[in-house]
Design a protein around this motif. Structure first.
Motif, PDB file in Angstrom:
ATOM      1  N   ARG A 166       0.828  -1.206   0.000  1.00  0.00           N
ATOM      2  CA  ARG A 166       0.000   0.000   0.000  1.00  0.00           C
ATOM      3  C   ARG A 166       0.865   1.260   0.000  1.00  0.00           C
ATOM      4  N   ILE A 167       1.932   1.255   0.767  1.00  0.00           N
ATOM      5  CA  ILE A 167       2.834   2.407   0.804  1.00  0.00           C
ATOM      6  C   ILE A 167       3.444   2.635  -0.576  1.00  0.00           C
ATOM      7  N   LEU A 168       3.857   1.554  -1.208  1.00  0.00           N
ATOM      8  CA  LEU A 168       4.471   1.669  -2.536  1.00  0.00           C
ATOM      9  C   LEU A 168       3.456   2.137  -3.580  1.00  0.00           C
ATOM     10  N   LEU A 169       2.223   1.648  -3.493  1.00  0.00           N
ATOM     11  CA  LEU A 169       1.195   2.072  -4.444  1.00  0.00           C
ATOM     12  C   LEU A 169       0.880   3.559  -4.306  1.00  0.00           C
ATOM     13  N   ASP A 170       1.027   4.103  -3.097  1.00  0.00           N
ATOM     14  CA  ASP A 170       0.825   5.540  -2.912  1.00  0.00           C
ATOM     15  C   ASP A 170       1.852   6.357  -3.689  1.00  0.00           C
ATOM     16  N   ARG A 171       3.003   5.783  -3.955  1.00  0.00           N
ATOM     17  CA  ARG A 171       3.991   6.479  -4.786  1.00  0.00           C
ATOM     18  C   ARG A 171       3.488   6.619  -6.223  1.00  0.00           C
ATOM     19  N   LEU A 172       2.739   5.614  -6.667  1.00  0.00           N
ATOM     20  CA  LEU A 172       2.248   5.578  -8.046  1.00  0.00           C
ATOM     21  C   LEU A 172       0.942   6.332  -8.200  1.00  0.00           C
ATOM     22  N   CYS A 173       0.088   6.245  -7.195  1.00  0.00           N
ATOM     23  CA  CYS A 173      -1.232   6.882  -7.259  1.00  0.00           C
ATOM     24  C   CYS A 173      -1.569   7.436  -5.888  1.00  0.00           C
ATOM     25  N   SER A 174      -1.601   8.755  -5.764  1.00  0.00           N
ATOM     26  CA  SER A 174      -1.871   9.406  -4.484  1.00  0.00           C
ATOM     27  C   SER A 174      -3.161  10.210  -4.597  1.00  0.00           C
ATOM     28  N   LYS A 175      -4.097   9.930  -3.711  1.00  0.00           N
ATOM     29  CA  LYS A 175      -5.387  10.629  -3.660  1.00  0.00           C
ATOM     30  C   LYS A 175      -6.109  10.586  -5.009  1.00  0.00           C
ATOM     31  N   GLY A 176      -6.024   9.446  -5.684  1.00  0.00           N
ATOM     32  CA  GLY A 176      -6.740   9.260  -6.936  1.00  0.00           C
ATOM     33  C   GLY A 176      -6.028   9.763  -8.173  1.00  0.00           C
ATOM     34  N   LYS A 177      -4.856  10.370  -8.051  1.00  0.00           N
ATOM     35  CA  LYS A 177      -4.117  10.883  -9.202  1.00  0.00           C
ATOM     36  C   LYS A 177      -2.818  10.116  -9.387  1.00  0.00           C
ATOM     37  N   LEU A 178      -2.616   9.612 -10.604  1.00  0.00           N
ATOM     38  CA  LEU A 178      -1.386   8.901 -10.900  1.00  0.00           C
ATOM     39  C   LEU A 178      -0.263   9.884 -11.199  1.00  0.00           C
ATOM     40  N   ILE A 179       0.971   9.395 -11.244  1.00  0.00           N
ATOM     41  CA  ILE A 179       2.135  10.261 -11.460  1.00  0.00           C
ATOM     42  C   ILE A 179       2.044  10.954 -12.820  1.00  0.00           C
ATOM     43  N   ASP A 180       2.650  12.124 -12.925  1.00  0.00           N
ATOM     44  CA  ASP A 180       2.549  12.955 -14.124  1.00  0.00           C
ATOM     45  C   ASP A 180       3.061  12.263 -15.382  1.00  0.00           C
ATOM     46  N   ASP A 181       4.021  11.344 -15.228  1.00  0.00           N
ATOM     47  CA  ASP A 181       4.597  10.671 -16.395  1.00  0.00           C
ATOM     48  C   ASP A 181       3.558   9.883 -17.192  1.00  0.00           C
ATOM     49  N   LEU A 182       2.410   9.592 -16.596  1.00  0.00           N
ATOM     50  CA  LEU A 182       1.400   8.770 -17.257  1.00  0.00           C
ATOM     51  C   LEU A 182       0.374   9.592 -18.033  1.00  0.00           C
ATOM     52  N   TYR A 183       0.485  10.909 -18.003  1.00  0.00           N
ATOM     53  CA  TYR A 183      -0.479  11.771 -18.683  1.00  0.00           C
ATOM     54  C   TYR A 183       0.115  12.336 -19.969  1.00  0.00           C
TER      55      TYR A 183
END
Length: 338
Positions: A166-183
């Protein structure tokens, strides 16, 4: 390996590739309404119900009937190479093996590609797809122990592997928004197509999903929901290992947890760059110095069509009106086609 069917129909000096897959979605036994089933096709009105009638059982027949129609009306057509594969639904990479061989022989020169594996919003007109999302899938594994231990003894001392996931997944998706590299920046033409599709659907873009009573979609605006489905990234956990069935779950602090992560990426985003970024993000400085592995198991780019010329749009609309009841419309697809 799954089978591949290749058929050639002679024509003029142009060459067209027609792609479809003949394997089907899982049968979902027991989930059909009364009177319907995966292996007993039923026609109600103008609709055929049965496993694969949509995805993608129609593709092969549509290709054959199109060619037969051209022949019956004595219309010229390009040389057609039909490539029908059987591993699209399984996620296997057999088709890539076959394709690498075909591009050296039968598919060396292709003028047109018809992919008969997409969606439509109605049956009264021709629909064309202008974009597909890509996918990057990972196995995320967190290990903390050589063997499981009693949670009463170790709880509070040994970090729990699912919590670390869960901690690691928060790095990828925090508060419903994925990291900028995916947009990516959405082209204006695709934004306009999305608005028109939403207008055609009268805002009914999520009602067919089997939501439980009271559950709401991730956004209230229907146009934004369509964009989230087609031109924005999404994350889903689609499988897990290391977790016993509930009836066998005791007071045990497990040694490891593995999650299958499915990341849908927009067209124009490079799948392999995303894979490298996510692996680095998940494995860097692991919490509690746990053993963390992130293995990319699939990295497939999406697709964005070139802009249609006015002449092409006019001809497609004419064909749609002749064969159906209305002009052609654009359908933006959320899935990935090999």
């Amino acid at each position: 390996m799954t089978h591949l069917i290749v058929a050639e129909i002679e024509g003029n000096d142009k060459v067209a590739l027609m792609y479809a897959h003949w394997d089907k979605q899982p049968p979902l036994d027991g989930l059909w309404r009364e009177g319907l089933g995966p292996r007993s096709p039923v026609v109600e009105g103008d609709l055929l119900y049965g496993r694969g009638s949509a995805d993608d059982g129609y593709g092969t027949y549509a290709a054959v009937l199109t060619i037969k129609a051209c022949q019956k009306m004595k219309l010229g057509h390009p040389k057609i190479i039909m490539v029908l594969e059987g591993c699209e639904e399984s996620g296997k990479n057999d088709f890539e093996y076959y394709l690498k061989k075909l591009v050296k022989t039968k598919l060396r020169k292709i003028d047109y590609v018809f992919c008969l594996d997409s969606g439509a919003a109605s049956v009264d007109r021709l629909w064309m797809t202008t974009s597909l999302r890509g996918i990057v899938a990972f196995n995320l594994t967190v290990r903390v122990l050589q063997d499981p231990v009693h949670s009463g003894d170790a709880g509070g001392i040994v970090p729990e592997s699912f919590r670390i996931c869960r901690i690691l997944l928060d790095r990828l998706c925090s508060k419903g928004k994925l990291i900028d590299d995916l947009y990516t920046k959405i082209p204006e033409s695709r934004l306009e197509e999305t608005k028109k599709l939403c207008e055609f659907a009268k805002g009914q873009v999520y009602q067919y999903y089997p939501f439980l009573p009271g559950v709401r979609p991730e956004h209230e605006d229907p146009t934004e929901l369509l964009l989230r489905r087609t031109w924005r990234p999404s994350l889903a956990v689609t499988g897990a290992e290391g977790l016993p069935p509930i009836e066998h779950a005791g007071n045990v602090l497990r040694a490891s947890t593995t999650l299958r992560l499915s990341v849908r990426i927009p067209p124009l985003v490079d799948a392999r760059q995303v894979a490298a970024k996510v692996v680095e993000l998940l494995t860097r400085d692991p919490p509690y110095s746990a053993v963390v592995e992130a293995e990319c198991v699939d990295a497939s780019d999406g697709w964005n069509a070139t802009e249609f010329t006015p002449e092409f749009k006019g001809e497609i609309n004419r064909i749609s009106k002749v064969c159906f009841d209305g002009s052609c419309r654009i359908f933006l697809e959320m899935s990935t086609v090999p």
